[in-house]
Design an enzyme around this catalytic site. Structure first.
Site, PDB file in Angstrom:
ATOM      1  N   GLU A  72     -50.358 -32.026 -15.293  1.00  0.00           N
ATOM      2  CA  GLU A  72     -50.626 -31.870 -16.728  1.00  0.00           C
ATOM      3  C   GLU A  72     -51.724 -30.835 -16.975  1.00  0.00           C
ATOM      4  O   GLU A  72     -51.697 -30.107 -17.966  1.00  0.00           O
ATOM      5  CB  GLU A  72     -51.018 -33.218 -17.348  1.00  0.00           C
ATOM      6  CG  GLU A  72     -49.853 -34.180 -17.534  1.00  0.00           C
ATOM      7  CD  GLU A  72     -49.468 -34.928 -16.263  1.00  0.00           C
ATOM      8  OE1 GLU A  72     -50.235 -34.856 -15.275  1.00  0.00           O
ATOM      9  OE2 GLU A  72     -48.401 -35.570 -16.244  1.00  0.00           O
ATOM     10  N   LEU A 130     -45.811 -31.211 -11.070  1.00  0.00           N
ATOM     11  CA  LEU A 130     -46.330 -32.395 -11.756  1.00  0.00           C
ATOM     12  C   LEU A 130     -47.843 -32.274 -11.931  1.00  0.00           C
ATOM     13  O   LEU A 130     -48.615 -32.823 -11.166  1.00  0.00           O
ATOM     14  CB  LEU A 130     -45.960 -33.646 -10.950  1.00  0.00           C
ATOM     15  CG  LEU A 130     -45.736 -34.884 -11.810  1.00  0.00           C
ATOM     16  CD1 LEU A 130     -45.007 -35.965 -11.009  1.00  0.00           C
ATOM     17  CD2 LEU A 130     -47.022 -35.420 -12.369  1.00  0.00           C
ATOM     18  N   HIS A 190     -47.604 -45.669 -21.525  1.00  0.00           N
ATOM     19  CA  HIS A 190     -46.481 -45.002 -22.183  1.00  0.00           C
ATOM     20  C   HIS A 190     -46.410 -45.298 -23.681  1.00  0.00           C
ATOM     21  O   HIS A 190     -45.438 -44.960 -24.332  1.00  0.00           O
ATOM     22  CB  HIS A 190     -45.156 -45.408 -21.540  1.00  0.00           C
ATOM     23  CG  HIS A 190     -44.949 -44.869 -20.163  1.00  0.00           C
ATOM     24  ND1 HIS A 190     -45.741 -45.228 -19.099  1.00  0.00           N
ATOM     25  CD2 HIS A 190     -44.054 -43.982 -19.664  1.00  0.00           C
ATOM     26  CE1 HIS A 190     -45.324 -44.607 -18.012  1.00  0.00           C
ATOM     27  NE2 HIS A 190     -44.306 -43.843 -18.325  1.00  0.00           N
TER      28      HIS A 190
END
Lengths: 326, 359
Positions: A60, A58, A129
């Site tokens: 980015e 995890l 999101h």
């Protein structure tokens, strides 16, 4: 010809690219066993194996950064970031490195990578999101930024992005992922990058948009047509580098332009198009250029989301306002 | 092998001490006169390059430059252990490693002189250029190492960062990826004790920087970074495992930054001169010379000749660099994309035509 949703078209293009070039490698969070949180990579692990479809830790930063290294070393990485809100930590890699490696080494090292992410609102998602931050990447020299507006565009533009010799940020309008199906031929034909697409011709007003907002924009064009106003609709598709040819051609004809973006108004990508029209097409204009955009607010949580998203009524109102000038 | 538990060793590996005396197990290379003198020459050349770079900067003929004074053994020792087909991803102080890898002094002057063509190395075509955002090259190194693994292995990527660089998320994220994906990546922390004005004590509470390998589950070594024989041996050991078994490793090489951070820094603002003085007797070049002399491999004439040759090579490189024609301004467009997008043609033409480019 198969009828595909946008997310299926993405998956279809990925499979095609992987089958035709063994140097295409996918990496991202949950892209292998889970097939991606939106299932864009569903089935690819089974078909291409764990070496080429890689669940990343995890991180980015390392997903983007390792893609830079992979690309420089001869591979064609296609990296997935789960949501655009999580792309901000990739900016260092994309702005400081991916976009510059070719220039920095005068062509010795290059960066043919694609960084994919779903973007935009309208799906009632949690905070971070739903953002539309395409302007951040579109401001960066050396990158390409492509945004499909339909399943067939997603297929053709993604193939083009993967085959492109330079880094491409590929933003997928998640609101359209499963909105509808359309026939998509899996023929390996890429669409051109660096080109706008005319979705509808019309002589009265030019509506310009990209991504999911084309849905509202096309609906607005229909509503205007019912009142006898013929609106041209242009899908920008590749925001960076921006080719103004089609937009300028249409505005020369209509003299009126409404730019529609989901992102907040100020310093958004629509401002660039408006500035370019003011610079190069001022004397074609009959009316002020109008922008219909998200408000200059933080993207609201789902309860207020509908009040943020530009809708066809606002686009129609802007077009009518432009039509008052003759 | 890949499933074996991480092999961590936090003792400081040493071979020779400040006076060239043997203080630890000598690697095989220590008995190879040619190999040891080659290491010595490489360090001397690096220092000559450094001196000339600073002189050029002080006289307005080079840009801001980061000196590697005192750290030559880390650069040279690591690069000496690398194979030609390995890939180096340096920070901005690994001039010695870049030279050893085949980048020329002209190319390095060119880069530090503000000309991108200096990064188009004619020698190590796969090596990355200097990376300025600290530790952001480590994720690239993980990607390069993955490419090597996918290509069938047998090669390794080597990334170098500083002690400050080990505080960045990029550092951990890259070594973590190397651990979980079993990548042939050797990460070297060149611990020179200072990140501009921040001393190591204010950089981390970790026992040693090498301890950070524990969180990533990879091999770890510590080595005296002023001892080129030990650095070379430790790097060779880690590189062999990386190439053969795709086993990543972290090496902490403990050295000292004898100079300023860069030519625009003044270390006297934050660092006690007495501390610097204390570290001078530890520096790597005098140390290896003492070892060479003790083996009876190095006479005064050898030293005189080497210093002269090194200075001449660097002076010649400097002359070549200063005589280079500038690139045409349009070069800034010509390497942005493989093919110039039509949308940029007008701007390029405006620059080429000298019209200012504002339409």
């Amino acid at each position: 010809m198969a009828e595909l949703t946008l997310v299926e078209a993405v998956q279809c293009a990925l499979a095609r690219a992987m089958a035709e070039d063994e140097r295409v490698v996918l990496l991202g969070e949950d892209v292998a066993d889970d097939g991606g949180v939106f299932r864009a990579t569903d089935g690819l692990l089974a078909r291409f194996g764990r070496e080429r479809v890689r669940d990343a830790p995890l991180s980015e930063v390392v997903i983007a950064g390792a893609s830079v290294g992979l690309a420089a070393a001869g591979f064609r990485p296609v990296a997935e970031i789960q949501f655009m809100g999580f792309m901000l930590s990739t900016l260092d890699q994309m702005v400081n490195h991916a976009s510059r490696l070719r220039n920095r080494t005068r062509g010795r090292l290059t960066c043919p990578m694609v960084l994919r992410a779903p973007y935009g609102g309208g799906v009632h998602a949690p905070e971070h999101h739903s953002e539309s931050m395409e302007a951040l990447f579109a401001h960066t020299p050396g990158l390409r930024v492509a945004i499909p507006s339909s399943p067939s565009k997603a297929y053709g533009l993604l193939l083009a992005a993967i085959r492109d010799p330079d880094p491409v940020v590929f933003l997928e309008p998640k609101r359209l992922y499963r909105a509808y199906r359309e026939p998509v031929e899996d023929d390996g034909a890429a669409l051109p990058l660096d080109r706008c697409f005319v979705l509808r011709e019309g002589g009265d007003v030019t509506l310009v948009s990209w991504g999911a907002m084309l849905k509202e924009t096309l609906a607005a064009a229909e509503a205007l047509a019912a009142d006898g106003i013929e609106a041209a609709v242009i899908d920008v598709a590749t925001l960076k580098p921006l080719d103004m040819t089609e937009i300028a051609r249409s505005v020369a004809q209509t003299g009126r332009c409404v730019i529609v973006q989901e992102a907040p108004l100020t310093a958004g990508f629509g401002a660039e198009i408006a500035a370019r029209l003011a610079d190069e097409n001022l004397f074609d204009l009959l009316a002020p250029i109008k922008r219909v955009a998200g408000w200059d607010t933080v993207m609201p949580l789902p309860r207020l989301e509908a009040h943020y998203m530009p809708d066809p009524a606002r686009i129609v109102a802007a077009a009518r306002e432009a039509m008052r000038h003759r | 092998m890949a499933d074996a538990a991480p092999d961590v060793d936090f003792t400081l590996r040493r071979a020779i001490g400040p006076d060239g005396e043997v203080v630890g197990p000598l690697p095989d290379v220590a008995s190879d006169r040619e190999a040891v003198t080659a290491l010595y020459r490489a360090m001397v050349l690096t220092r000559s390059f450094d001196e000339k770079a600073i002189a050029l900067q002080r006289t307005g003929r080079l840009g801001t430059y980061a000196s590697s004074l005192g750290q030559e053994a880390v650069s040279v020792g690591v690069a000496a252990a690398m194979a030609a087909e390995d890939v180096l991803l340096p920070s901005f102080r690994e001039h010695g490693a870049q030279l050893q890898r085949g980048a020329t002094p002209v190319e390095l002057f060119q880069f530090w002189g503000g000309d991108e063509r200096g990064n188009d190395f004619k020698g190590p075509r796969g090596d990355f250029p200097v990376c300025i955002p600290v530790s952001s090259q480590l994720p690239h190194a993980a990607g390069v190492a993955l490419a090597m693994r996918l290509d069938g292995g047998g090669r390794a990527a080597v990334a170098v960062c500083g002690d400050g660089g080990a505080s960045k998320g990029d550092f951990y994220e890259a070594i973590n990826l190397a651990g979980v994906w079993e990548l042939p990546l050797v990460t070297v922390i060149c611990n020179n004790r200072w990140a501009i004005s921040t001393p190591l004590a204010r950089q981390t509470a970790a026992g040693t920087l090498a301890h950070k390998a524990l969180a990533a589950g990879i091999d770890a070594r510590r080595v005296d970074g002023n001892d080129v024989l030990a650095v070379r041996a430790v790097a060779a050991e880690c590189l062999e495992r990386a190439r053969a078994d795709s086993r990543p490793a972290l090496i902490e090489a403990v050295t000292y930054r004898l100079g300023d951070h860069t030519t625009v820094d003044d270390a006297t603002r934050y660092r006690d001169e007495a501390e610097v003085k204390e570290h001078w007797p530890q520096e790597p070049i005098a140390r290896l010379r003492a070892y060479l002399v003790a083996q009876d491999w190095w006479a005064k004439e050898d030293e005189t000749r080497l210093l002269k040759e090194s200075a001449e090579e660097i002076a010649a490189a400097s002359e070549t660099y200063l005589a280079l024609d500038p690139e045409p301004p349009t070069a800034m467009f010509d390497h942005l994309y493989e093919t110039l997008p039509p949308a940029l043609a007008a701007q390029r033409a405006a620059l080429a035509g000298g019209t200012g480019g504002d339409g």
